[in-house]
Design a protein around this motif. Sequence first.
Motif, PDB file in Angstrom:
ATOM      1  N   GLY A  93       0.736  -1.234   0.124  1.00 41.76           N
ATOM      2  CA  GLY A  93       0.006   0.018  -0.020  1.00 41.76           C
ATOM      3  C   GLY A  93       0.778   1.185   0.033  1.00 41.76           C
ATOM      4  N   ILE A  94       1.920   1.349   0.744  1.00 38.64           N
ATOM      5  CA  ILE A  94       2.563   2.380   0.803  1.00 38.64           C
ATOM      6  C   ILE A  94       3.616   2.469  -0.408  1.00 38.64           C
ATOM      7  N   TRP A  95       3.983   1.605  -0.727  1.00 33.57           N
ATOM      8  CA  TRP A  95       4.876   1.440  -2.099  1.00 33.57           C
ATOM      9  C   TRP A  95       3.973   1.966  -3.533  1.00 33.57           C
ATOM     10  N   LEU A  96       2.844   1.565  -3.433  1.00 34.16           N
ATOM     11  CA  LEU A  96       1.864   2.082  -4.516  1.00 34.16           C
ATOM     12  C   LEU A  96       1.513   3.570  -4.198  1.00 34.16           C
ATOM     13  N   THR A  97       1.559   4.097  -3.059  1.00 32.07           N
ATOM     14  CA  THR A  97       1.207   5.414  -2.682  1.00 32.07           C
ATOM     15  C   THR A  97       2.369   6.246  -3.295  1.00 32.07           C
ATOM     16  N   ASN A  98       3.623   5.590  -2.846  1.00 34.00           N
ATOM     17  CA  ASN A  98       4.684   6.495  -2.935  1.00 34.00           C
ATOM     18  C   ASN A  98       5.202   6.451  -4.528  1.00 34.00           C
ATOM     19  N   THR A  99       4.750   5.338  -5.176  1.00 40.15           N
ATOM     20  CA  THR A  99       5.229   5.487  -6.421  1.00 40.15           C
ATOM     21  C   THR A  99       4.226   6.426  -7.441  1.00 40.15           C
ATOM     22  N   LYS A 100       3.087   6.536  -6.922  1.00 37.88           N
ATOM     23  CA  LYS A 100       1.974   7.242  -7.556  1.00 37.88           C
ATOM     24  C   LYS A 100       2.595   8.836  -7.550  1.00 37.88           C
ATOM     25  N   THR A 101       3.009   9.130  -6.079  1.00 40.35           N
ATOM     26  CA  THR A 101       3.421  10.206  -5.816  1.00 40.35           C
ATOM     27  C   THR A 101       4.621  10.778  -6.619  1.00 40.35           C
ATOM     28  N   ARG A 102       5.367   9.739  -7.036  1.00 39.88           N
ATOM     29  CA  ARG A 102       6.708   9.936  -7.690  1.00 39.88           C
ATOM     30  C   ARG A 102       6.602   9.592  -9.084  1.00 39.88           C
ATOM     31  N   ARG A 103       5.428   9.525  -9.578  1.00 37.00           N
ATOM     32  CA  ARG A 103       5.316   8.873 -10.887  1.00 37.00           C
ATOM     33  C   ARG A 103       5.950   9.890 -12.265  1.00 37.00           C
ATOM     34  N   ALA A 104       6.380  11.022 -11.794  1.00 37.87           N
ATOM     35  CA  ALA A 104       6.947  11.843 -12.908  1.00 37.87           C
ATOM     36  C   ALA A 104       8.384  11.358 -12.769  1.00 37.87           C
TER      37      ALA A 104
END
Length: 121
Positions: free
Chosen positions: A91-102
């Motif tokens: 869950g945290i990995w997915l949230t962090n990945t979304k936040t850093r998608r750029a």
Amino acid sequence: MTTNRRFADRLNAEQQHRLAELGVGPQKAPRARKAAAKTAAASRPRTGGEAFQKGLQALQQYIARTGSVTVPRGHVEAVDIDGAEHAVKLGIWLTNTKTRRAKLNHTQLDLLAGLGVEWAQ
């Protein structure tokens, strides 16, 4: 007080004596820090390769088991990588990945989009 310690040499003799009576001695000047030497790894662009692959494998496993791309933030997925079990905070990995998608490259975005992750499309 800290200023008096740092600049004790600028105080007159009476002021220095009063500070000494209070148990306040002059403060040593902080040592200058040396800059860390650049390593070859530090100069390469960061792709998040190993961590991204662990997270991707955990997401694939989660989707196969639940049929959903929606992962609760606190979910931890156990994945087997090369015979060793790893706990991926999915869950945290997915949230962090979304936040850093750029910062993700096209291949990484395509892999996520292929799994049905909306924001990666």
